[in-house]
Design a protein around this motif. Structure first.
Motif, mmCIF file in Angstrom:
data_model
loop_
_atom_site.group_PDB
_atom_site.id
_atom_site.type_symbol
_atom_site.label_atom_id
_atom_site.label_comp_id
_atom_site.label_asym_id
_atom_site.label_seq_id
_atom_site.Cartn_x
_atom_site.Cartn_y
_atom_site.Cartn_z
ATOM 1 N N LEU A 23 6.135 2.881 1.418
ATOM 2 C CA LEU A 23 6.039 4.235 0.862
ATOM 3 C C LEU A 23 5.753 4.196 -0.636
ATOM 4 O O LEU A 23 5.146 5.121 -1.180
ATOM 5 N N ALA A 27 2.703 6.167 -2.525
ATOM 6 C CA ALA A 27 2.814 6.944 -3.760
ATOM 7 C C ALA A 27 1.756 6.505 -4.767
ATOM 8 O O ALA A 27 1.096 7.344 -5.407
ATOM 9 N N SER A 79 6.746 10.183 7.083
ATOM 10 C CA SER A 79 7.303 9.868 5.765
ATOM 11 C C SER A 79 6.190 9.643 4.735
ATOM 12 O O SER A 79 6.341 10.004 3.560
ATOM 13 N N SER A 80 5.066 9.065 5.170
ATOM 14 C CA SER A 80 3.940 8.878 4.247
ATOM 15 C C SER A 80 3.411 10.224 3.771
ATOM 16 O O SER A 80 3.104 10.413 2.590
ATOM 17 N N VAL A 83 5.748 11.703 1.189
ATOM 18 C CA VAL A 83 5.569 11.063 -0.117
ATOM 19 C C VAL A 83 4.314 11.598 -0.801
ATOM 20 O O VAL A 83 4.316 11.889 -2.009
#
Length: 234
Positions: A23, A27, A79-80, A83
């Protein structure tokens, strides 16, 4: 043969096979692409940014991509996307804050208002720097109900690509270059009839005593003319 996808496999949905440290790379990729898109839109000019600010357009492109991929691809973890959203919004807030507090940064990225018409004449020296054609300028003016340049005291191309028009009072309207297609297309180079003519390149109005063979404009040195028109005060 790969294993079939199991619906609502929370581990796959949230992180898939990637380590949590991945992750951080997401970012970094997001910040990098934010900068790339911002640079591309800054170079492309105001014409591509109409209505939205350049920052809003970058944000929409980034968030649209981030939202779309996890919707369609089972191997793109949620989750990606989260982010990406957080980093994009942070970049957006940071760059707008810097822009609001630093005029130099704002002018480099967003540009600044540019005068394109003054006193019924096109400012060729300013107009040439903008990614805007004469046809687009006239189209925007026609949409605002303008028939000829003699009606316009000032026209300003704003940083968001919109055109701001400031008209003469009715009694101050003068003869000018017609921008309606039929009238504008009646271009000539040799003046066979005395009268007022407008330069098709800059809009400057000259009075000629016929006959005159291929006269040149004193402002821009072009030799294409059309009869100037003047609307009567209401």
């Amino acid at each position: 043969m790969p294993d079939p996808v199991q619906p609502f496999d929370w581990e796959r949905m949230i992180i898939d096979q990637f380590p949590w440290s991945y992750l951080g790379e997401v970012a970094f990729r997001t910040v990098f692409m934010f900068a790339v898109v911002l640079t591309a839109l800054t170079i492309s000019g105001k014409r591509e940014v109409r209505q939205l600010s350049i920052y809003e357009l970058v944000l929409l492109i980034g968030l649209g991509s981030a939202a779309g991929d996890p919707m369609f691809y089972h191997d793109v973890p949620l989750s990606s996307a989260v982010v990406v959203f957080v980093v994009m919004m942070s970049c957006y807030k940071l760059i707008t804050y810097i822009s609001d507090h630093n005029k130099g940064v704002s002018e480099v990225i967003e540009g600044k208002p540019v005068y394109v018409i003054e006193n019924g004449c096109i400012l060729i020296e300013n107009f040439g720097r903008e990614d805007l054609t004469i046809a687009e300028l006239f189209s925007d003016m026609r949409a605002a109900g303008v028939e000829h340049l003699g009606q316009i005291r000032v026209a300003i191309l704003e940083p968001n690509g919109q055109l701001s028009l400031f008209r003469f009072e009715p009694e101050g309207v003068k003869a000018g270059l017609p921008i309606l297609p039929k009238e504008f297309d009646r271009k000539i180079e040799n003046i066979a009839e005395s009268g007022r003519y407008a330069c098709c390149n800059c809009g400057n109005v000259h009075t000629f005593e016929a006959p005159v063979n291929r006269p040149f404009c004193s402002r821009c040195s072009q030799s294409s003319w059309v009869k100037a028109i003047r609307t009567k005060p209401q």
